[in-house]
Design an enzyme around this catalytic site. Structure first.
Site, PDB file in Angstrom:
ATOM      1  CG  ASN A 175      -1.220  -6.780  -4.554  1.00 43.95           C
ATOM      2  OD1 ASN A 175      -1.548  -7.041  -3.415  1.00 43.95           O
ATOM      3  ND2 ASN A 175      -1.925  -5.981  -5.338  1.00 43.95           N
ATOM      4  NE  ARG A 212      -3.738  -8.023  -8.224  1.00 42.49           N
ATOM      5  CZ  ARG A 212      -3.754  -8.871  -7.188  1.00 42.49           C
ATOM      6  NH1 ARG A 212      -3.369 -10.128  -7.360  1.00 42.49           N
ATOM      7  NH2 ARG A 212      -4.160  -8.472  -6.007  1.00 42.49           N
ATOM      8  CE  LYS A 248      -6.429   0.189   0.692  1.00 42.35           C
ATOM      9  NZ  LYS A 248      -6.671  -0.487  -0.594  1.00 42.35           N
ATOM     10  NE  ARG A 303     -15.077  -6.658   2.453  1.00 49.04           N
ATOM     11  CZ  ARG A 303     -15.059  -7.587   3.402  1.00 49.04           C
ATOM     12  NH1 ARG A 303     -14.007  -7.697   4.196  1.00 49.04           N
ATOM     13  NH2 ARG A 303     -16.086  -8.400   3.545  1.00 49.04           N
ATOM     14  CD  GLU A 331      -3.895  -3.157  -1.563  1.00 51.46           C
ATOM     15  OE1 GLU A 331      -3.273  -4.246  -1.656  1.00 51.46           O
ATOM     16  OE2 GLU A 331      -4.850  -2.984  -0.796  1.00 51.46           O
ATOM     17  CE  LYS A 352      -3.736  -2.497   2.287  1.00 49.77           C
ATOM     18  NZ  LYS A 352      -3.062  -3.816   2.188  1.00 49.77           N
ATOM     19  NE  ARG A 373      -9.045  -7.988  -8.418  1.00 55.75           N
ATOM     20  CZ  ARG A 373      -8.119  -7.877  -7.449  1.00 55.75           C
ATOM     21  NH1 ARG A 373      -7.707  -8.938  -6.813  1.00 55.75           N
ATOM     22  NH2 ARG A 373      -7.576  -6.711  -7.159  1.00 55.75           N
TER      23      ARG A 373
END
Length: 334
Positions: free
Chosen positions: A287, A214, A163, A237, A285, A128, A229
């Site tokens: 990842n 993603r 978050k 979410r 983000e 993050k 997603r």
């Protein structure tokens, strides 16, 4: 006589993975098909002795069989330098035990083992916080321990997502509007009354229809498709673990621009397999620990993402330069 090429993997217990969804299994199947002999380790199998990295390894055979996808041999302690490459695929949480594991893997790296992803990068690139290195790619973002600052950011943006910095899978993700009476409680909870850093980002409404996409990067180049997603009707979410559904789509021009801004910089730091989370054209983000989405995209588009990664690994092992960007779509089957 040609030496046997060996590839190790550090992962969570292989018997507990989801066969249909596990990206690590896709990578291992591709590696085995390329002629790599596989060695299996869990985090507890790593050790250091007098500065030398060792592992309690078991020979691993994998199969494309949902009823029986692996066989393990007997354990034996060997130096990690016996391996040509190690996939670090241990899932978060990114805790002190994870950090200690990267130190051991870095000792193996110093002896010539290719670690995917590079241990130093795993430590440095909080998924993050590291978005701050690419502000041109991100929506307004605040990282702070100060609850007053968070309240001011909410007033400024009118709707935000909050978050923890060490969360995963959609855990403890809150959406707040400017008149939300729970805002103070959320700030207290996330920062532990000002004792911990947390992140707040402007809420991007595109997530409702377009989802949290993603975008996978292999050695800095994007796979031609993203996995969006889409949140369920009863949740905000965009996480598969939180009930979102995965819908693949071709990359758009903005996705490719984001990949071009971020991918080469991460590849130069040894991050061969990375997932960008993109909502409404903004990266939320980056990842680097154990990005997923491989199996879903392979199933929907006939891609061979595990093979793409193995090609990149073989290129790194041979010392060859990174491939030209134009070859990515063809190699993926797109």
């Amino acid at each position: 006589m040609t030496a046997v090429r060996r590839l190790g993997v550090v992962m969570d217990p292989i018997g507990a993975i989801s066969y249909a969804k596990d990206s690590t299994l896709a990578m291992l199947l591709a590696a085995q098909a390329r002629g790599f002999a596989l060695a299996y380790l869990e985090q507890r199998d790593l050790l250091l002795r007098d500065g030398v990295a060792f592992g309690r390894m078991r020979a691993l055979t994998v199969r494309a069989d949902p009823a029986s996808w692996f066989t393990l041999g007997e354990p034996a302690i060997e130096p990690l330098s016996a391996l040509g490459c190690i996939l670090m695929r241990k899932d978060p949480p990114f805790d002190t035990e994870y950090v200690y594991s990267t130190y051991i893997l870095e000792r193996a790296e110093s002896e010539g083992v290719l670690i995917v992803n590079r241990p130093r990068g795993l430590r440095d690139m909080n998924e993050k916080v590291y978005t701050a290195w690419f502000p041109q790619c991100c929506a307004p973002t605040l990282i702070t321990r100060d609850m007053g600052e968070m309240a001011g950011f909410l007033r400024e943006q009118r709707k935000i997502v909050c978050k923890p910095l060490d969360g995963m899978g959609g855990r403890s993700v809150f959406v707040l509007g400017e008149d939300d009476l729970n805002a103070r409680v959320v700030f207290e909870t996330l920062t532990d009354y000002g004792q911990r850093f947390a992140i707040a980002q402007r809420y991007i409404p595109d997530i409702v229809e377009s989802g949290d996409a993603r975008v996978l990067l292999i050695d800095g180049e994007p796979v031609p498709y993203a996995l969006a997603r889409i949140p369920s009707a009863h949740d905000h979410r965009g996480n598969l673990a939180a009930g979102a559904r995965g819908v693949g789509r071709p990359l758009n021009e903005r996705d490719r621009w984001l990949a071009g801004e971020i991918g080469p910089a991460l590849a130069a730091q040894g991050m061969l397999f990375v997932g960008l989370d993109v909502i409404g054209g903004f990266v939320t983000e980056i990842n680097v620990t154990s990005p997923t989405g491989v199996r879903e995209l392979d199933k929907q588009f006939g891609t061979r993402i595990g093979e793409l990664l193995m090609t990149a690994i073989e290129r790194r092992l041979s010392g060859a330069p990174r491939r030209a960007p134009a070859s990515a779509a063809a190699a993926a089957g797109g």
